[in-house]
Design an enzyme around this catalytic site. Structure first.
Site: not given
Length: 291
Positions: A2-3, A58, A281
């Site tokens: 989650p960002e 975050k 990534r």
């Protein structure tokens, strides 16, 4: 993971109910998540009032009475949900949202109604800490965080100053939490596409003292703001485990221009979207539009 938009969506979902609520009971279904729960966690929380729910990057910050704060990070798959008695019975009867519930907090809201606040985390990479409210921003996890992308101070000029002498890729610098707090892989890919900037481009090129560099930096800052704001308005992006506090899904994933669209046509020029690996990534971009 989650960002910022997902964490902010959670904050906005919880805030109206839990602000001013009293903690009635705590149930821990295990001793740890990514890290052990704080010592005597349940005993230290019961009877406290949740004064305010904040966010930094975050991280969620549950500010309590007696000057302590629960710092909560969702890790890779964590989620918070809030239910009243009827909704809780419905979920329990259906067998939904029970497995991987690790932390349960019963609270009494200001109107006297009882709610159940639950933290669920399949992969258990999230964690909670109990910190001194007055010194919370001195904690190593928060102390070095960069600007919030929706803050008034965030601008193209700020990015130019941050990018000076940065020889690494633009994507790598944008993911540095000491520069921009809360920005992650999804929204970096989306903002770069909107700005027509390649994730492989050297960050220092936007710090050059040219009109073109300044325009690129201004455009990037504005597109980061826009992407984050739009994602929040859509309730975040649900790719695997993320849900909102009422159990519903986010919808911004349906608005992705490049993320997760490898091989599909670019909405701007029509050539296939490319996926590359950068520092472990995936980066998604258009090799024609983004330079």
């Amino acid at each position: 993971m989650p960002e910022l938009p997902e964490v902010e969506t959670v904050r906005r979902g919880l805030e109206p109910v839990i602000t001013g609520a009293k903690i009635i009971s705590i149930t821990l279904n295990r001793r740890d998540l990514r890290f052990p729960f704080p010592e005597a966690f349940s005993e230290r929380l019961v009877g406290r009032t949740i004064m305010e729910l904040g966010r930094r990057g975050k991280y969620l910050l549950f500010h309590l009475s007696q000057n302590e704060t629960i710092l909560s990070h969702l890790g890779m798959s964590g989620s918070w949900r809030i239910e009243d008695d009827l909704l809780r019975k419905t979920y329990s009867a259906a067998g939904k949202f029970v497995k991987h519930d690790h932390f349960l907090m019963d609270i009494q809201a200001k109107d006297g109604k009882v709610y159940h606040l639950t933290y669920n985390d399949v992969r258990r990479f999230g964690f909670m800490l109990l910190l001194d409210t007055n010194r919370i921003y001195e904690h190593p996890l928060l102390k070095k965080l960069g600007l919030e992308p929706l803050s008034n101070e965030f601008s193209g000029r700020y990015l130019q100053e941050a990018f000076v002498n940065k020889k690494i890729s633009l994507k790598g610098v944008l993911l540095d939490q000491s520069i921009i707090a809360g920005l992650g892989n999804i929204y970096v890919c989306e903002a770069l596409w909107r700005s027509r900037l390649s994730p492989q481009r050297g960050a220092f090129t936007l710090a050059l003292k040219t009109v073109c560099a300044r325009e690129f930096a201004d455009s990037l800052a504005q597109n980061i703001r826009n992407v984050i704001a739009e994602a929040i308005s859509f309730g975040g992006s649900t790719l695997r485990d993320y849900i909102r506090t009422d159990g519903s899904l986010g919808y911004f994933q349906h608005s992705f221009s490049v993320y997760g669209r490898e091989g599909k046509e670019c909405f701007q020029c029509g050539i296939p979207i490319t996926r590359i690996s950068q520092s472990g990534r995936s980066s998604f971009y258009c090799s024609q539009c983004q330079k």
